[in-house]
Design an enzyme around this catalytic site. Sequence first.
Site, PDB file in Angstrom:
ATOM      1  N   THR A  59       0.840  -1.208   0.000  1.00  0.00           N
ATOM      2  CA  THR A  59       0.000   0.000   0.000  1.00  0.00           C
ATOM      3  C   THR A  59       0.870   1.250   0.000  1.00  0.00           C
ATOM      4  OG1 THR A  59      -1.780  -1.141   1.146  1.00  0.00           O
ATOM      5  CG2 THR A  59      -1.729   1.263   1.370  1.00  0.00           C
ATOM      6  N   SER A 111       5.288  -6.498  -2.280  1.00  0.00           N
ATOM      7  CA  SER A 111       5.001  -6.594  -0.847  1.00  0.00           C
ATOM      8  C   SER A 111       5.556  -7.902  -0.286  1.00  0.00           C
ATOM      9  CB  SER A 111       3.484  -6.538  -0.643  1.00  0.00           C
ATOM     10  OG  SER A 111       3.161  -6.725   0.712  1.00  0.00           O
ATOM     11  N   GLY A 112       6.173  -7.811   0.897  1.00  0.00           N
ATOM     12  CA  GLY A 112       6.822  -8.985   1.483  1.00  0.00           C
ATOM     13  C   GLY A 112       5.876 -10.096   1.889  1.00  0.00           C
ATOM     14  N   HIS A 113       4.749  -9.703   2.519  1.00  0.00           N
ATOM     15  CA  HIS A 113       3.922 -10.761   3.118  1.00  0.00           C
ATOM     16  C   HIS A 113       3.147 -11.584   2.094  1.00  0.00           C
ATOM     17  CE1 HIS A 113      -0.254  -8.896   3.260  1.00  0.00           C
ATOM     18  NE2 HIS A 113       0.476  -7.860   2.919  1.00  0.00           N
ATOM     19  N   THR A 119      13.179   4.995  10.077  1.00  0.00           N
ATOM     20  CA  THR A 119      14.149   3.927  10.301  1.00  0.00           C
ATOM     21  C   THR A 119      13.596   2.614   9.769  1.00  0.00           C
ATOM     22  OG1 THR A 119      14.964   5.107  12.218  1.00  0.00           O
ATOM     23  CG2 THR A 119      15.521   2.757  12.090  1.00  0.00           C
ATOM     24  N   CYS A 154      -8.537  -6.994   2.337  1.00  0.00           N
ATOM     25  CA  CYS A 154      -8.743  -5.618   2.773  1.00  0.00           C
ATOM     26  C   CYS A 154     -10.188  -5.202   2.555  1.00  0.00           C
ATOM     27  CB  CYS A 154      -7.826  -4.679   1.993  1.00  0.00           C
ATOM     28  SG  CYS A 154      -6.321  -5.467   1.474  1.00  0.00           S
TER      29      CYS A 154
HETATM   30  N1  PLP Z   1      -1.970  -4.388  -4.416  1.00  0.00           N
HETATM   31  C1  PLP Z   1      -2.568  -5.569  -4.573  1.00  0.00           C
HETATM   32  C2  PLP Z   1      -2.899  -6.047  -5.941  1.00  0.00           C
HETATM   33  C3  PLP Z   1      -2.870  -6.352  -3.445  1.00  0.00           C
HETATM   34  O1  PLP Z   1      -3.457  -7.533  -3.601  1.00  0.00           O
HETATM   35  C4  PLP Z   1      -2.532  -5.859  -2.162  1.00  0.00           C
HETATM   36  C5  PLP Z   1      -2.898  -6.629  -0.955  1.00  0.00           C
HETATM   37  O2  PLP Z   1      -3.776  -7.464  -0.962  1.00  0.00           O
HETATM   38  C6  PLP Z   1      -1.906  -4.620  -2.072  1.00  0.00           C
HETATM   39  C7  PLP Z   1      -1.636  -3.905  -3.202  1.00  0.00           C
HETATM   40  C8  PLP Z   1      -1.533  -4.036  -0.732  1.00  0.00           C
HETATM   41  O3  PLP Z   1      -0.420  -4.696  -0.199  1.00  0.00           O
HETATM   42  P1  PLP Z   1      -0.125  -4.612   1.382  1.00  0.00           P
HETATM   43  O4  PLP Z   1      -1.082  -5.547   2.037  1.00  0.00           O
HETATM   44  O5  PLP Z   1       1.296  -5.045   1.520  1.00  0.00           O
HETATM   45  O6  PLP Z   1      -0.339  -3.206   1.775  1.00  0.00           O
END
Ligand code: PLP
Length: 389
Positions: free
Chosen positions: A74, A203-205, A245, A331
């Site tokens: 994000t 994104s790492g997770h 940081t 989300c």
């Molecule tokens: N973009 C896409 C296509 C995603 O699927 C997600 C999370 O589901 C994100 C952005 C956001 O990533 P983060 O959860 O690391 O903020």
Amino acid sequence: MNTIYLDNSATTPLSDAARRALQEVADIYGNPSSLHREGLAAEAVLTRARKQVASALGVSNPAPGQLIFTACGTEANNTAILGTAYAKARRDANRIVTTDSEHPSVEQVMKRLEQDGFEVIRIPTRGGVLDREAAMAALNEKTLLVSMMLVNNETGARYELEPIFAEAKRRNPTVITHCDAVQGFLKCRFTARSLGADLISISGHKIHAPKGVGALYVDPALIRSKRIVPYLIGGGQESGLRSGTENMLGIAAFGAAAEDGAAQLERHLSHMSALRDYTIACLREKGFVLNLPQGPCAPHIVNFQLPAIKSETMLHFLSAQGICVSSGSACSSHAKQTSPSLSAFGLTAAQADTSLRISLSPYNTAEEIDTFIETLSRGAGTLVRMRRH
Ligand code: PLP
């Protein structure tokens, strides 16, 4: 009861490589900006992880600022879009071209920019296929930014962005291209160069690293020409593009997960593709309607419809049996509205509300899919009967 985890687009469990990296750096407590030996030890961890993540994007020696760590996908998206929109490098250009099925971390930023006077054009993605003609037609001399996702988080559609990014650049080399590759990173074969994006969010997770870390690839020419300004301002970390940081443990694990994922990419892709094909075949055999993209797809997402059962009801039934799936992106599953991605795909509100998403990882097995299909069929029978009474 063992968990069968089929919600890897929402987040993933740690890989062994990520866990090992976390343990290895747990006692390296220095601040990488400090000049003493503890700081230098931390800086070495940061440099290594940066190389590992950059290398997974096909960049062997990242220049300063070419790969910046963020707190999540994000933040990478916000930084890319707001950072280029507010750099105001081209005062005459205020058009942004995106798709109608972006993740909220892009779509909500677009809404903000519209309020601020930018013109946002959303290219249709009906049936999971990006309308190339509409995209080409939207590229004009006022275009500042083209920001499009690589893989849709709900349908798994892999949008063919390369020709659009290339055409945007051909028409005007100063147009900025951004790709939200959060769902495509280590799920599709691409490099920063092959994609042709100036900015790439990951994104790492989503790749078996911990939550709380992401990255933004930034083309060095963008930095040189000051066409991006920082979004988080402060101490000037991450080459001045992202103050704060760094999350050292998360970053070290992200680096290790990216290196491991890249080394095993072909094996992982063929495993997930085979499992996805198997899941699709099983769902078809049981009579479920599939929300299959008509074009290219990522190998880890299957979206399908239930027979007149709200997806949330089925989600809870499956969860009680130890099976984790999703009724929309994690989300947005809090938002009680029809998924914009599924509407853009072409589903009615009723179809979208009965749609379920499963998302695979390289660690899922065919036996888990068998259990899922068996439980799903049982659940569909029970829940439809309950509705009748
Ligand atoms: N973009 C896409 C296509 C995603 O699927 C997600 C999370 O589901 C994100 C952005 C956001 O990533 P983060 O959860 O690391 O903020």
